[in-house]
Design a protein around this motif. Structure first.
Motif, mmCIF file in Angstrom:
data_model
loop_
_atom_site.group_PDB
_atom_site.id
_atom_site.type_symbol
_atom_site.label_atom_id
_atom_site.label_comp_id
_atom_site.label_asym_id
_atom_site.label_seq_id
_atom_site.Cartn_x
_atom_site.Cartn_y
_atom_site.Cartn_z
ATOM 1 N N LEU A 1 -4.129 10.478 -7.462
ATOM 2 C CA LEU A 1 -3.750 9.136 -7.014
ATOM 3 C C LEU A 1 -4.669 8.676 -5.892
ATOM 4 O O LEU A 1 -5.213 9.484 -5.141
ATOM 5 N N GLU B 1 -0.094 2.984 -4.658
ATOM 6 C CA GLU B 1 -0.954 4.025 -5.217
ATOM 7 C C GLU B 1 -1.189 3.749 -6.695
ATOM 8 O O GLU B 1 -0.306 3.241 -7.393
ATOM 9 N N ARG B 2 -2.380 4.106 -7.159
ATOM 10 C CA ARG B 2 -2.723 3.956 -8.563
ATOM 11 C C ARG B 2 -3.478 5.194 -9.021
ATOM 12 O O ARG B 2 -4.097 5.885 -8.208
ATOM 13 N N SER C 1 -4.271 1.786 -3.469
ATOM 14 C CA SER C 1 -4.673 0.525 -4.075
ATOM 15 C C SER C 1 -4.744 -0.558 -3.007
ATOM 16 O O SER C 1 -4.168 -0.436 -1.923
ATOM 17 N N SER D 1 -6.163 7.537 -17.806
ATOM 18 C CA SER D 1 -7.428 7.078 -17.213
ATOM 19 C C SER D 1 -8.543 8.105 -17.353
ATOM 20 O O SER D 1 -9.515 8.077 -16.593
#
Length: 385
Positions: A169, A209-210, A172, A244
């Motif tokens: 993570l 968070e991303r 963002s 991802s």
């Protein structure tokens, strides 16, 4: 009516410990068996015939399986836990898909294959058999993949499917409501309006968070052939668990296989990837392959702030200086660089190969990748990045 062995004869045995033990086996096999699901399973059996094996099978399948992928492991665990011991009838499973072998079913059968089964077998023998299976699994976790027999490779593939890869993570630019952080004027004023203009508390915003991107570069040259199948299966698990993820193979050229590894079935995914890779078991030109990745994909955003993992033994037919230069470019784009060498975990190993020597100044970590235990550690390194 099909009778369980535990209830055969005139004696009466409480079935509850055996049923609860079955849910524990499913939990160790990777199924998300929660307390609520166990309660639903026991409630369903309370309405059905608890001595009926088909009724128990379908009650568990409908209450304990949360996903179609769980059916294969459920079938294998059910067969291992409630297997008839005196030639009695088996449950005929209607699902036509071939269930993947689970660590419980495969290792339990292997551990008890040479042991005669008596009519008095019950709970304690099952516990002993499970202990033998757990011991065999622990030994297999630390075995070198290149030294495994075909049967052990099948067991390893089942254990690889149980890996739980978690995405790394990063913070963002977006913000979310939080108990601390930056003041949030909008939410603060709206709360004051609901209180007739009285400002009672200050609302805050915290950074969201991303998932961070993950890039896997797998060496499929001839020197990596003993480990290529295992590493490709590992990449399939990571690509399925972390959306991802981008996967490439490197040898004499660069090949993107992300789309092929998105298939749910690992056998079909690996077959599609094998058809897409033109240089399987060929030579090694790591410098040219890394340069092709950086020029075409890395600088366009795939490698920016990503965790880049390179699987290779470091044997380089091209110029090591070129490899070092291209890894330097890639390191300036990536968040973290990890090199996984299957030989790094062996006794007497020294990083003397030209590719490894050129890569070391640009790496954050050099890990071994010759066993399931080392790949489990790699999963943790990726998640902690």
């Amino acid at each position: 009516m099909v009778q369980f062995d535990a209830f055969a004869g005139e004696r009466e045995v409480d079935p509850l410990p055996r049923l609860v033990g079955f849910t524990s086996v499913l939990r160790h096999a990777g199924l998300p068996v929660t307390t609520d699901r166990v309660a639903a399973f026991l409630t369903a059996l309370d309405e059905l015939d608890v001595t009926s094996e088909p009724a128990t099978y379908w009650a568990g399948r409908l209450t304990l399986c949360a996903d179609p992928d769980d059916v294969g492991r459920y079938d294998a665990a059910f067969a291992a836990w409630f297997a008839p011991k005196r030639g009695g009838p088996r449950v005929r499973v209607q699902d036509q898909r071939k269930p993947p072998p689970s660590q419980l079913a495969a290792l339990t059968r292997e551990a008890g294959a040479d042991e005669p089964e008596s009519d008095d077998d019950d709970g304690p023998d099952d516990v002993q058999r499970l202990r033998v299976a757990a011991s065999a699994t622990e030994v297999l976790r630390h075995r070198d993949v290149a030294e495994l027999s075909p049967a052990e490779r099948e067991h390893l593939r089942a254990l690889l499917a149980l890996l739980r890869a978690e995405p790394p993570l990063r913070r963002s630019r977006r913000r979310r409501p939080g108990s601390r952080g930056f003041p949030d004027p909008g939410r603060t004023l709206r709360a004051a309006l609901r209180n007739h203009g009285e400002l009672r508390e200050l609302r805050h915003r915290a950074p969201a968070e991303r998932p961070r991107k993950v890039v896997l570069l797998i060496d499929v040259s001839g020197s990596m052939a003993p480990y290529a199948d295992t590493l490709m299966r590992f990449a399939h698990v990571v690509a399925r668990r972390i959306p991802s993820t981008e996967v490439f193979t490197i040898g004499t050229r660069l090949t993107r296989i992300t789309r092929e590894l998105r298939h749910r079935d690992p056998e079909r995914a690996l077959a599609a990837a094998g058809r897409a890779i033109p240089d399987w078991s060929g030579g090694t030109r790591l410098g040219d392959a890394v340069r092709a990745f950086t020029d075409r994909w890395g600088q366009r955003g795939v490698a920016r702030r990503a965790v880049v993992v390179i699987f290779s033994d470091g044997w380089e037919r091209g110029s090591p200086d070129l490899l070092g230069e291209q890894l330097g470019r890639l390191r300036r784009l990536a968040h973290k660089m990890v090199w996984v060498n299957p030989h790094a975990g062996k006794d007497g190993y020294a990083p003397v190969q030209g590719g490894i020597v050129a890569a070391l100044p640009h790496l954050d970590e050099l890990l071994a990748g010759h066993s399931l235990a080392t790949l489990e550690r790699l999963v943790g390194v990726i998640a902690d990045a």
